[in-house]
Design a protein around this motif. Structure first.
Motif, PDB file in Angstrom:
ATOM      1  N   ALA A 283       0.833  -1.208   0.000  1.00 39.10           N
ATOM      2  CA  ALA A 283       0.000   0.000   0.000  1.00 39.10           C
ATOM      3  C   ALA A 283       0.866   1.256   0.000  1.00 39.10           C
ATOM      4  N   ALA A 284       1.970   1.248   0.759  1.00 42.80           N
ATOM      5  CA  ALA A 284       2.863   2.406   0.791  1.00 42.80           C
ATOM      6  C   ALA A 284       3.454   2.666  -0.596  1.00 42.80           C
ATOM      7  N   MET A 285       3.841   1.590  -1.290  1.00 42.66           N
ATOM      8  CA  MET A 285       4.350   1.730  -2.655  1.00 42.66           C
ATOM      9  C   MET A 285       3.279   2.314  -3.582  1.00 42.66           C
ATOM     10  N   ALA A 286       2.053   1.807  -3.451  1.00 44.72           N
ATOM     11  CA  ALA A 286       0.959   2.277  -4.305  1.00 44.72           C
ATOM     12  C   ALA A 286       0.678   3.760  -4.069  1.00 44.72           C
ATOM     13  N   VAL A 287       0.717   4.181  -2.800  1.00 46.83           N
ATOM     14  CA  VAL A 287       0.413   5.579  -2.478  1.00 46.83           C
ATOM     15  C   VAL A 287       1.479   6.508  -3.034  1.00 46.83           C
ATOM     16  N   ILE A 288       2.750   6.122  -2.924  1.00 43.66           N
ATOM     17  CA  ILE A 288       3.821   6.947  -3.494  1.00 43.66           C
ATOM     18  C   ILE A 288       3.598   7.130  -4.993  1.00 43.66           C
ATOM     19  N   THR A 289       3.205   6.052  -5.666  1.00 41.33           N
ATOM     20  CA  THR A 289       2.951   6.124  -7.104  1.00 41.33           C
ATOM     21  C   THR A 289       1.800   7.077  -7.409  1.00 41.33           C
ATOM     22  N   LEU A 290       0.700   6.962  -6.658  1.00 38.91           N
ATOM     23  CA  LEU A 290      -0.474   7.795  -6.899  1.00 38.91           C
ATOM     24  C   LEU A 290      -0.204   9.266  -6.588  1.00 38.91           C
ATOM     25  N   VAL A 291       0.549   9.526  -5.505  1.00 36.92           N
ATOM     26  CA  VAL A 291       0.871  10.910  -5.139  1.00 36.92           C
ATOM     27  C   VAL A 291       1.644  11.595  -6.256  1.00 36.92           C
TER      28      VAL A 291
END
Length: 531
Positions: A283-291
């Protein structure tokens, strides 16, 4: 904070521990020039597009590739660079990356054509790809675990600072020197960082690196390059249904799937895919990508809003980003305190909501909006970024053993770059398509040969208008109106992506850590002492 179990690492040597903050300063200096270079170029785009001797006479497509050649090579090599740092030694990789970056900067400053500039920017990206993951990996190896959140917060603040001061630095240089100065400024900084690194930074590597996973390395580079190239090409054509674009993106995804399958079956993988089974890590990886998808796509056009629509100079446009830098500097190092009180989930969810709100605010801006409102939006944007990047970076870096810090940093930065590239390409194509739809009805009076050129972007329209003199003045207001409408559409798309990120962190990132029996005992002892 809930993270996967990490083996206990040996304590940091005392000599290194004593100079850890000085080492962090050197790492920040190295990071500064790598990140700053991307943002410093944004304010020089208009100058580089003007004919020689002022600029290079670069076309819209050439300008995009001057930016994207860096992104393409950088994203493609990040993961491999992190692995090589773990194996060969992070200090060696840092020094080599700085040297290549400095040479590429000097050559870019003396480019005689747009093609040369694109090539030398790619060379700079090779060096940058070896610098960025190594900075965070070294940080994890000179700070003890309890100090890592604070150090990562300062590191994340440095990223935000570089993004913000790049346009300011670029504006100052362009006010006094030629366009190549925005690259030449890197050379003395590289020399200073190189010398300080030789003196202060200790060597570190993975003590048990195993065999080099050559197949995995090749698959990761080829897959990432194909994917990012397809994304960039789709943005350039403003058409993601183009057969070449679809084929390139599909090929990249197929190669990356092959990489995942190979890594899962290998007895010496570059990446242990089991780490992604952890929902918090993924989830942390996904959020960095989305941000970075949302922010890079939207902030890219803010320069055109302030310069082309509002009429500010490159320096003034850069200064308008100061609130973004100030918020990063103030809040990134302190975000860990908010996390300690409210937990990762509440902190990052609230921050993502703030980011989504700032992107919605972009959709309300027009040609006469008081500029102080834009300053508030930038400050809130920087605040939101600080409270997303620091907690997620800590989650990712503490999820892996210290000796794998280069791999963790490289993964984090690779996802960040992919998100940024995707944001610029996808949201850039939304901006281009929306702008063309808005301006086409006003280009009927132009000669046939100029219509396509004038419809590419607001800069292209204003450039044609300037050449036509009095006849072209009637295009200025429609161009501004079409750009503002396109900016509003693009900003709302970015806000939607940020909202998805808020849902992801609310569902999967951990809440407040539960107190351990040791914590309860310490609290009880403290109460007894006070009474």
């Amino acid at each position: 904070m809930t993270t996967p179990a990490v083996p206990t690492a040996p304590r940091i040597p005392e000599a290194v521990h004593r100079r850890r903050w000085a080492i962090l300063g050197v790492l920040m200096l190295s990071l500064l020039i790598v990140v700053l270079d991307n943002s410093i170029l944004n304010v020089a785009i208009k100058t580089i597009s003007t004919p020689a001797p002022t600029g290079l006479g670069a076309t819209q497509s050439e300008l995009e590739w001057a930016i994207n050649s860096y992104t393409l090579v950088f994203a493609g090599l990040l993961f491999t660079a992190g692995l090589l740092g773990d194996r060969m030694g992070r200090k060696k990789v840092l020094l080599g990356g700085l040297a290549v970056f400095g040479i590429g900067s000097a050559l870019a400053a003396e480019s005689g054509s747009p093609t040369q500039l694109i090539a030398f920017r790619a060379l700079m990206a090779v060096g940058a790809a070896f610098v960025m993951p190594a900075t965070l990996a070294v940080l994890m190896n000179v700070f003890e675990r309890e100090e890592q959140p604070k150090a990562i917060g300062i590191w994340a603040g440095g990223v935000g600072l570089a993004i913000a001061i790049g346009p300011i630095t670029g504006g100052l240089l362009l006010d006094h020197f030629w366009w190549g100065s925005v690259f030449l400024i890197n050379v003395p900084i590289v020399l200073l960082a190189f010398g300080l690194m030789l003196w202060l930074v200790p060597e570190s590597r993975d003590p048990n690196p195993g065999r080099v996973d050559l197949v995995g390395v090749v698959l990761s580079v080829v897959g990432l390059v194909l994917l990012v190239y397809g994304i960039i090409k789709g943005g350039e054509l403003a058409d993601f249904t183009d057969p070449t674009v679809l084929a390139t993106i599909a090929a990249g995804l197929v190669v990356l799937v092959a990489f995942v399958v190979f890594e899962k079956r290998s007895d010496h993988p570059s990446v242990d895919m089991d780490y992604f089974k952890n929902k918090v890590f993924s989830a942390a990886m996904a959020v960095i990508t989305l941000v970075f998808f949302a922010l890079m796509g939207v902030t890219f056009f803010s320069v055109f809003y302030t310069q082309s629509v509002r009429g500010y100079s490159p320096l003034q446009s850069g200064l308008l980003l100061l609130p973004l830098a100030a918020a990063q500097l103030i809040f990134a190092p302190r975000a860990r305190l908010v996390v300690d009180r409210f937990g990762v989930r509440v902190t990052t969810t609230a921050a993502m909501v703030v980011l989504a709100a700032t992107l919605v605010a972009f959709a309300t801006l027009d040609a006469d909006t008081p500029i102080w409102l834009l300053e508030i939006v930038f400050f809130c944007m920087g605040t939101g970024m600080a409270h997303v990047m620091t907690p997620t970076s800590v989650v990712i870096m503490q999820a892996l053993p210290r000796e794998k810090a280069g791999s963790a940093s490289a993964l984090s930065n690779t996802f960040r770059q992919l998100g940024g590239a995707l944001g610029i390409a996808v949201l850039g194509s939304v901006l281009s398509a929306s702008y063309r739809d808005g301006i086409e009805g006003h280009l009927g009076t132009l000669p046939a040969g100029l219509r396509d050129t004038a419809g590419e972007s607001i800069e292209a329209t204003l450039g044609v208008a300037a050449k036509l003199g009095d006849q072209g003045r009637s295009l200025i207001t429609p161009a501004n109106d079409a750009f503002l409408h396109a900016m509003h559409v693009t900003a709302l798309c970015g806000a939607g992506v940020a909202a998805v990120g808020a849902v992801v962190v609310a569902l999967f990132l951990p809440g407040r850590p539960k107190p351990t029996p040791e914590d309860a005992a310490e609290e009880g002892e403290l109460v007894r002492t006070k009474s």
